[in-house]
Motif scaffolding. Structure first.
Motif, short mmCIF file in Angstrom:
data_model
loop_
_atom_site.label_atom_id
_atom_site.label_comp_id
_atom_site.label_asym_id
_atom_site.label_seq_id
_atom_site.Cartn_x
_atom_site.Cartn_y
_atom_site.Cartn_z
N GLN A 120 0.81 -1.21 0.00
CA GLN A 120 0.00 0.00 0.00
C GLN A 120 0.85 1.27 0.00
OE1 GLN A 120 -3.28 -0.52 2.61
NE2 GLN A 120 -4.31 1.32 1.96
N PHE A 121 2.15 1.16 0.31
CA PHE A 121 3.01 2.34 0.43
C PHE A 121 4.15 2.27 -0.57
CE2 PHE A 121 1.13 1.19 4.51
CZ PHE A 121 0.30 2.29 4.69
N ASP A 122 4.53 3.44 -1.08
CA ASP A 122 5.55 3.49 -2.12
C ASP A 122 6.43 4.72 -1.94
OD1 ASP A 122 4.02 5.68 -3.00
OD2 ASP A 122 3.00 4.51 -4.55
N GLU A 123 7.20 5.03 -2.96
CA GLU A 123 8.12 6.17 -2.91
C GLU A 123 7.40 7.49 -2.72
OE1 GLU A 123 11.50 8.03 -2.38
OE2 GLU A 123 11.39 5.86 -2.61
N THR A 124 6.19 7.63 -3.25
CA THR A 124 5.41 8.85 -3.05
C THR A 124 5.12 9.05 -1.56
OG1 THR A 124 4.41 8.68 -5.24
CG2 THR A 124 3.23 10.02 -3.62
N ASP A 125 4.71 7.97 -0.89
CA ASP A 125 4.46 8.05 0.55
C ASP A 125 5.75 8.35 1.30
OD1 ASP A 125 1.57 7.14 0.64
OD2 ASP A 125 2.50 5.41 -0.36
N THR A 126 6.83 7.66 0.94
CA THR A 126 8.11 7.87 1.61
C THR A 126 8.53 9.33 1.53
OG1 THR A 126 8.79 5.60 1.16
CG2 THR A 126 10.54 7.18 1.67
N CYS A 127 8.49 9.89 0.35
CA CYS A 127 8.90 11.28 0.13
C CYS A 127 8.06 12.24 0.97
CB CYS A 127 8.77 11.61 -1.35
SG CYS A 127 9.11 13.33 -1.75
N HIS A 128 6.76 12.12 0.90
CA HIS A 128 5.88 13.08 1.58
C HIS A 128 5.82 12.85 3.09
CE1 HIS A 128 4.65 13.71 -2.61
NE2 HIS A 128 4.48 14.95 -2.18
N LEU A 129 5.89 11.61 3.53
CA LEU A 129 5.88 11.36 4.98
C LEU A 129 7.20 11.77 5.62
CD1 LEU A 129 3.87 8.03 5.05
CD2 LEU A 129 3.07 10.32 5.74
N ASN A 130 8.29 11.69 4.87
CA ASN A 130 9.56 12.24 5.39
C ASN A 130 9.48 13.76 5.50
OD1 ASN A 130 11.58 10.16 6.04
ND2 ASN A 130 11.18 9.50 3.95
N GLU A 131 8.80 14.39 4.57
CA GLU A 131 8.59 15.85 4.66
C GLU A 131 7.71 16.16 5.88
OE1 GLU A 131 8.60 19.87 4.35
OE2 GLU A 131 9.96 18.43 3.42
N LEU A 132 6.68 15.35 6.11
CA LEU A 132 5.85 15.53 7.29
C LEU A 132 6.69 15.39 8.56
CD1 LEU A 132 3.19 15.88 8.80
CD2 LEU A 132 2.81 13.42 8.49
N ALA A 133 7.59 14.44 8.60
CA ALA A 133 8.47 14.26 9.76
C ALA A 133 9.29 15.52 10.00
CB ALA A 133 9.38 13.05 9.56
N ARG A 134 9.77 16.16 8.94
CA ARG A 134 10.53 17.41 9.09
C ARG A 134 9.64 18.52 9.63
NH1 ARG A 134 13.02 14.98 4.64
NH2 ARG A 134 11.68 15.94 3.09
N ILE A 135 8.39 18.57 9.16
CA ILE A 135 7.44 19.57 9.67
C ILE A 135 7.20 19.34 11.17
CG2 ILE A 135 5.01 20.30 9.61
CD1 ILE A 135 5.13 19.70 6.53
N LEU A 136 6.93 18.11 11.55
CA LEU A 136 6.70 17.80 12.96
C LEU A 136 7.92 18.15 13.80
CD1 LEU A 136 4.85 14.40 12.59
CD2 LEU A 136 3.86 16.54 13.43
N SER A 137 9.10 17.85 13.30
CA SER A 137 10.32 18.12 14.05
C SER A 137 10.57 19.60 14.23
CB SER A 137 11.51 17.44 13.38
OG SER A 137 11.34 16.03 13.45
N ARG A 138 10.19 20.40 13.25
CA ARG A 138 10.35 21.85 13.39
C ARG A 138 9.49 22.40 14.52
NH1 ARG A 138 10.40 22.07 7.57
NH2 ARG A 138 8.23 22.70 7.49
N HIS A 139 8.38 21.72 14.79
CA HIS A 139 7.43 22.21 15.80
C HIS A 139 7.47 21.41 17.10
CE1 HIS A 139 5.66 25.05 13.02
NE2 HIS A 139 5.74 24.09 12.09
N ALA A 140 8.39 20.43 17.19
CA ALA A 140 8.46 19.59 18.40
C ALA A 140 9.11 20.36 19.55
CB ALA A 140 9.28 18.33 18.10
N MET A 141 8.58 20.14 20.73
CA MET A 141 9.20 20.71 21.93
C MET A 141 10.46 19.93 22.25
SD MET A 141 6.28 21.52 24.76
CE MET A 141 7.51 21.39 26.02
N LYS A 142 11.43 20.60 22.79
CA LYS A 142 12.66 19.92 23.24
C LYS A 142 12.41 19.36 24.61
CE LYS A 142 16.61 20.78 21.50
NZ LYS A 142 17.95 21.08 21.42
#
Length: 163
Positions: free
Chosen positions: A141-163
């Motif tokens: 069900q998951f492919d390179e499109t998911d990998t690319c965009h979910l890694n971008e989501l991870a970067r978004i979440l990390s920018r807003h994560a509390m330390k």
């Protein structure tokens, strides 16, 4: 509509629409748990995947502990390096599994889960603080499109994560 039924172009367009919406929702909210809860809900609603959720690193036990999710009952704790989630944490990289029954060491929380993608989440210092885990009820069900965009989501979440 399940992601399996989306063409890669439509899936990419859905991500391109969704990711800025998630960033808008979490911007300004300092609580990680609140942001993860809304992110899981928005992903589940947008793609209809079987299970969407997060596990957070508990450093003193070297385990991932269940955090906000959408879907059926889940495993509560996953040891470092075990299962797809623990392997993604240990390797520090996204893992895509087309058929979980064929993946060495897969931890089955539900027999309905057929495929999986796990994306590690990193803080500003580059330490993995958790993983995004998504299960599909269809094979591959998951492919390179998911990998690319979910890694971008991870970067978004990390920018807003509390330390």
């Amino acid at each position: 509509m399940h992601s399996l039924h989306l063409s890669n172009k439509n899936k990419a367009a859905r991500y391109q629409e969704l990711l800025p919406q998630i960033e808008h929702v979490i911007r300004g909210e300092p609580r990680l748990i609140a942001n993860l809860a809304n992110t899981a809900a928005m992903l589940k609603e947008a793609f209809g995947w079987f299970w969407v959720g997060f596990y957070l690193v508990e450093a003193d036990t070297q385990e991932l502990v269940l955090a906000p999710f959408q879907g059926p009952l889940a495993c509560t704790r996953i040891p470092y390096g075990r299962g797809v989630c623990g392997q993604a944490w240990a390797r520090g990289e996204t893992i895509v599994v087309g058929d979980v029954s064929q993946h060495p060491g897969h931890i089955s929380c539900s027999s309905l889960s057929q495929s999986e993608i796990v994306v590690p989440l990193f803080d500003a210092d580059g330490h993995c603080y958790g993983v995004l885990d998504i299960d599909g009820d269809k094979l591959a069900q998951f492919d390179e499109t998911d990998t690319c965009h979910l890694n971008e989501l991870a970067r978004i979440l990390s920018r807003h994560a509390m330390k």
